[in-house]
Write a protein that holds these residues in place. Structure first.
Motif, PDB file in Angstrom:
ATOM      1  N   GLU A  15       0.806  -1.223   0.000  1.00 25.00           N
ATOM      2  CA  GLU A  15       0.000   0.000   0.000  1.00 25.00           C
ATOM      3  C   GLU A  15       0.838   1.272   0.000  1.00 25.00           C
ATOM      4  O   GLU A  15       0.448   2.291  -0.570  1.00 25.00           O
ATOM      5  N   ASP A  16       2.013   1.216   0.624  1.00 23.64           N
ATOM      6  CA  ASP A  16       2.872   2.411   0.645  1.00 23.64           C
ATOM      7  C   ASP A  16       3.700   2.533  -0.636  1.00 23.64           C
ATOM      8  O   ASP A  16       4.594   3.375  -0.728  1.00 23.64           O
ATOM      9  N   GLY A  17       3.417   1.689  -1.653  1.00 23.93           N
ATOM     10  CA  GLY A  17       4.094   1.823  -2.947  1.00 23.93           C
ATOM     11  C   GLY A  17       5.407   1.064  -3.039  1.00 23.93           C
ATOM     12  O   GLY A  17       6.057   1.105  -4.078  1.00 23.93           O
ATOM     13  N   ALA A  18       5.784   0.322  -1.983  1.00 24.90           N
ATOM     14  CA  ALA A  18       7.062  -0.401  -2.039  1.00 24.90           C
ATOM     15  C   ALA A  18       6.901  -1.687  -2.850  1.00 24.90           C
ATOM     16  O   ALA A  18       5.848  -2.327  -2.823  1.00 24.90           O
ATOM     17  N   LEU A  19       7.953  -2.031  -3.605  1.00 25.77           N
ATOM     18  CA  LEU A  19       7.925  -3.236  -4.445  1.00 25.77           C
ATOM     19  C   LEU A  19       8.745  -4.353  -3.804  1.00 25.77           C
ATOM     20  O   LEU A  19       9.872  -4.128  -3.372  1.00 25.77           O
ATOM     21  N   THR A  20       8.151  -5.553  -3.733  1.00 26.09           N
ATOM     22  CA  THR A  20       8.909  -6.698  -3.224  1.00 26.09           C
ATOM     23  C   THR A  20       9.034  -7.715  -4.350  1.00 26.09           C
ATOM     24  O   THR A  20       8.065  -8.042  -5.018  1.00 26.09           O
ATOM     25  N   MET A  21      10.250  -8.236  -4.537  1.00 27.41           N
ATOM     26  CA  MET A  21      10.508  -9.166  -5.632  1.00 27.41           C
ATOM     27  C   MET A  21      10.496 -10.604  -5.115  1.00 27.41           C
ATOM     28  O   MET A  21      11.023 -10.887  -4.041  1.00 27.41           O
ATOM     29  N   ARG A  22       9.861 -11.538  -5.894  1.00 27.32           N
ATOM     30  CA  ARG A  22       9.839 -12.964  -5.537  1.00 27.32           C
ATOM     31  C   ARG A  22      10.174 -13.795  -6.763  1.00 27.32           C
ATOM     32  O   ARG A  22      10.002 -13.357  -7.883  1.00 27.32           O
ATOM     33  N   ARG A  23      10.536 -15.070  -6.524  1.00 22.17           N
ATOM     34  CA  ARG A  23      10.818 -16.001  -7.609  1.00 22.17           C
ATOM     35  C   ARG A  23       9.489 -16.451  -8.223  1.00 22.17           C
ATOM     36  O   ARG A  23       8.520 -16.668  -7.508  1.00 22.17           O
ATOM     37  N   GLY A  24       9.416 -16.554  -9.560  1.00 20.79           N
ATOM     38  CA  GLY A  24       8.195 -17.014 -10.232  1.00 20.79           C
ATOM     39  C   GLY A  24       8.004 -18.515 -10.049  1.00 20.79           C
ATOM     40  O   GLY A  24       8.927 -19.220  -9.657  1.00 20.79           O
ATOM     41  N   GLY A  25       6.786 -19.044 -10.328  1.00 15.34           N
ATOM     42  CA  GLY A  25       6.506 -20.462 -10.100  1.00 15.34           C
ATOM     43  C   GLY A  25       6.229 -21.232 -11.382  1.00 15.34           C
ATOM     44  O   GLY A  25       6.205 -20.675 -12.471  1.00 15.34           O
ATOM     45  N   GLY A  26       6.031 -22.547 -11.263  1.00 15.36           N
ATOM     46  CA  GLY A  26       5.642 -23.381 -12.404  1.00 15.36           C
ATOM     47  C   GLY A  26       6.827 -24.071 -13.065  1.00 15.36           C
ATOM     48  O   GLY A  26       7.988 -23.687 -12.863  1.00 15.36           O
ATOM     49  N   GLY A  27       6.509 -25.073 -13.882  1.00 19.55           N
ATOM     50  CA  GLY A  27       7.532 -25.914 -14.500  1.00 19.55           C
ATOM     51  C   GLY A  27       8.478 -25.148 -15.412  1.00 19.55           C
ATOM     52  O   GLY A  27       9.688 -25.321 -15.357  1.00 19.55           O
ATOM     53  N   LEU A  28       7.940 -24.264 -16.227  1.00 21.40           N
ATOM     54  CA  LEU A  28       8.752 -23.531 -17.187  1.00 21.40           C
ATOM     55  C   LEU A  28       9.817 -22.696 -16.470  1.00 21.40           C
ATOM     56  O   LEU A  28      10.998 -22.744 -16.800  1.00 21.40           O
ATOM     57  N   VAL A  29       9.375 -21.953 -15.455  1.00 24.37           N
ATOM     58  CA  VAL A  29      10.301 -21.061 -14.759  1.00 24.37           C
ATOM     59  C   VAL A  29      11.344 -21.860 -13.980  1.00 24.37           C
ATOM     60  O   VAL A  29      12.533 -21.524 -13.987  1.00 24.37           O
ATOM     61  N   SER A  30      10.931 -22.982 -13.346  1.00 22.22           N
ATOM     62  CA  SER A  30      11.933 -23.769 -12.599  1.00 22.22           C
ATOM     63  C   SER A  30      13.010 -24.245 -13.555  1.00 22.22           C
ATOM     64  O   SER A  30      14.194 -24.204 -13.229  1.00 22.22           O
ATOM     65  N   GLY A  31      12.617 -24.702 -14.734  1.00 26.37           N
ATOM     66  CA  GLY A  31      13.606 -25.211 -15.690  1.00 26.37           C
ATOM     67  C   GLY A  31      14.533 -24.119 -16.182  1.00 26.37           C
ATOM     68  O   GLY A  31      15.754 -24.265 -16.148  1.00 26.37           O
ATOM     69  N   LEU A  32      13.956 -23.012 -16.596  1.00 25.58           N
ATOM     70  CA  LEU A  32      14.773 -21.977 -17.243  1.00 25.58           C
ATOM     71  C   LEU A  32      15.617 -21.164 -16.267  1.00 25.58           C
ATOM     72  O   LEU A  32      16.704 -20.708 -16.630  1.00 25.58           O
ATOM     73  N   SER A  33      15.129 -20.972 -15.032  1.00 24.10           N
ATOM     74  CA  SER A  33      15.895 -20.157 -14.085  1.00 24.10           C
ATOM     75  C   SER A  33      17.257 -20.771 -13.845  1.00 24.10           C
ATOM     76  O   SER A  33      18.249 -20.084 -13.647  1.00 24.10           O
ATOM     77  N   GLU A  34      17.297 -22.124 -13.845  1.00 29.23           N
ATOM     78  CA  GLU A  34      18.571 -22.816 -13.643  1.00 29.23           C
ATOM     79  C   GLU A  34      19.593 -22.430 -14.706  1.00 29.23           C
ATOM     80  O   GLU A  34      20.752 -22.191 -14.396  1.00 29.23           O
ATOM     81  N   VAL A  35      19.150 -22.386 -15.974  1.00 28.95           N
ATOM     82  CA  VAL A  35      20.103 -22.110 -17.051  1.00 28.95           C
ATOM     83  C   VAL A  35      20.407 -20.638 -17.182  1.00 28.95           C
ATOM     84  O   VAL A  35      21.535 -20.260 -17.474  1.00 28.95           O
ATOM     85  N   ALA A  36      19.395 -19.811 -16.941  1.00 28.35           N
ATOM     86  CA  ALA A  36      19.578 -18.389 -17.191  1.00 28.35           C
ATOM     87  C   ALA A  36      20.656 -17.832 -16.276  1.00 28.35           C
ATOM     88  O   ALA A  36      21.292 -16.847 -16.602  1.00 28.35           O
ATOM     89  N   ARG A  37      20.872 -18.512 -15.132  1.00 30.36           N
ATOM     90  CA  ARG A  37      21.877 -18.022 -14.197  1.00 30.36           C
ATOM     91  C   ARG A  37      23.278 -18.027 -14.814  1.00 30.36           C
ATOM     92  O   ARG A  37      24.015 -17.100 -14.648  1.00 30.36           O
TER      93      ARG A  37
END
Ligand code: G6P
Length: 470
Positions: A15-37
């Motif tokens: 509500e105060d406009g602050a942004l919090t970042m989290r890891r995305g979910g699902g099969g596609l993201v789990s697979g690709l996050s490993e390689v994108a690193r």
């Protein structure tokens, strides 16, 4: 470059406009996050929520990494919310997902009318926005890996803009056979197939889905298909079809599952379950995951086997997914109802036969895998299903009850107890067989399952596709 609807991170706006970042979910993201690193690549994704849109707007050209986020090179596209909503919810999730997973209740759905026409135009615009961004950012002769059913038109659109690029598309879902694919309006079906054939290489998770795609190209487009060499020739081009199963990075998963947050969940679950046997399932609450029939099977197992009362617990994790769609909200309610009925029928003062948990918690899921005697994975249809692969990696004696309609069955079928996902009684029998499986047999099977599950880690999966595109 990688292009996908969901990116590796998502943002919430407080509500105060602050942004919090989290890891995305699902099969596609789990697979690709490993390689994108480790790779030197730019990932292009869509802003999915108001939080994402704020983050994308504040970053120069949508480049979150240049705005100081620790994401690796990432460009998030700020697509107009109404266009995004129609492309993602109405077309990708309510139409294309339903076609590929055979989810329609055909006496009533689908129903393609004037409204669908507008939704389809938004899907075209959304794909056009990706094609444009990729065309802008791609270096000369760059290789571009476009992901999934959200972006089935982008390969052909990008080819028009940038004929110098090498373009791949990868489908993380099943593909429907021609008789079912043809429920789509004819011109829409043609546009999707032609969109994918804009790629040099179209990848699938199993031979079964690749074959279904080639069958559609032949039947619907009249394309020339060579099944032995896996090529599709259409108009003046040839697209190579690849089968690339996706597995799990075993050492990384085991290391994560040994961390203190997992250990503390382990203690909590042990206290809940005591010395009873444990049947685990872990899914996002998708219509395709078949959670309701899985619970019905557990209920039938309890009815048929009173000797197990008080001696077994079913731990069901059903995490929230796609709550913008009414079908998903109704399905979530059906899962809760079913769990409550089992509870009412069988629970005693000192035995909870079924524990349903609906709030997403990754370390708790890892703890549950470690303790599982039986893992139930019974989707109606699934591109791969990484849960079926993660379980045996973390539990040395876990018996796997697996739907024959999951892509993972192609690799794990020989050592799993395969079930027809619609056969509730058959699934109940498989749960019993899994519980009484002798110790030596469960260990031997789990060892082989583990080897199969780790054979093609995401790095290898990705490298093979890059190689196929070279
Ligand atoms: C699953 C499928 C992917 C798909 C993703 C989308 O993970 O395996 O093929 O891209 O769902 O889920 P979302 O939450 O982004 O709608």
């Amino acid at each position: 470059m990688i292009a996908s609807n969901r990116g590796p991170v998502s943002f919430t706006l407080s509500e105060d406009g602050a942004l919090t970042m989290r890891r995305g979910g699902g099969g596609l993201v789990s697979g690709l996050s490993e390689v994108a690193r480790d790779a030197e690549l730019l990932w292009v994704c869509a802003a999915l929520s108001d939080g994402d849109r704020s983050a994308a707007r504040l970053a120069p050209g949508g480049r979150l990494d240049e705005a100081g986020y620790d994401t690796g090179p990432l460009r998030m596209l700020d697509i107009a919310p109404a266009v995004f909503h129609r492309a993602y919810n109405a077309v990708a999730n309510s139409t294309l997902w339903f076609v590929s997973h055979l989810l329609y209740n055909t006496p009533f759905t689908p129903h393609f009318d004037g409204r669908f026409q507008r939704e389809w135009e938004s899907y075209q615009d959304y794909n056009g926005a990706f094609a444009l961004a990729l065309a802008e950012d791609a270096g000369h002769e760059a290789r571009v890996m476009i992901q999934d059913y959200h972006l089935s038109l982008a390969p052909a659109m990008l080819r028009v803009e940038r004929p110098d690029l090498r373009i791949a598309h990868f489908s993380h879902t099943p593909w429907a056979p021609p008789d079912y694919f043809s429920v789509l309006p004819d011109e829409v079906g043609v546009e999707i197939l032609e969109g994918l054939l804009g790629a040099d290489h179209a990848g699938f998770l199993t031979a079964r889905w690749a074959d279904a795609f080639m069958d559609c190209c032949e039947t619907i487009l009249g394309a020339r298909v060579d099944r032995a060499s896996r090529t599709v020739a259409y108009q003046d081009r040839t697209t190579r079809i690849g089968v690339h199963a996706l597995g799990v990075d075993g050492p990384a998963l085991r290391a994560r599952a040994a961390e203190p947050d997992v250990e503390s969940h382990l203690q909590v679950i042990k206290e809940q379950v005591g010395d009873r046997r444990l049947i685990v399932r872990i899914d996002r609450t998708e219509l395709s995951k078949n959670i309701v029939r899985g619970m019905a099977a557990y209920r039938e197992f309890l009815a048929e086997h009173p000797e197990w009362h008080g001696k077994v617990v079913h731990l069901a994790f059903a995490y929230p997914s796609r709550h913008d769609l009414p079908e998903y909200r109704e399905y979530t309610a059906a899962v809760q109802r079913c769990a409550k009925e089992i509870e009412d029928e069988y629970a005693t003062d000192d035995w909870d036969p079924l524990i349903l948990n609906m709030n997403d918690d990754y370390p708790r899921s890892l703890a549950a895998y470690r303790l599982a005697d039986v893992l139930l994975v019974n989707p109606i249809r699934d591109g791969m299903n990484l849960v079926a692969k993660e379980g045996p990696i973390l539990s040395p004696r876990c018996a796997l009850v697996l739907s024959r309609e999951a892509g993972a069955a192609a690799e794990l079928g020989a050592d799993a107890l395969l079930v027809n996902p619609f056969d509730v009684s058959g699934t109940a029998t498989a749960l019993h067989d899994a519980l009484v499986m002798p110790e030596q047999e469960r260990m031997t099977r789990a060892t082989r399952l583990r080897a199969a599950a780790t054979a093609l880690p995401p790095q290898r999966w990705f490298a093979d596709q890059l190689h196929a595109l070279a």
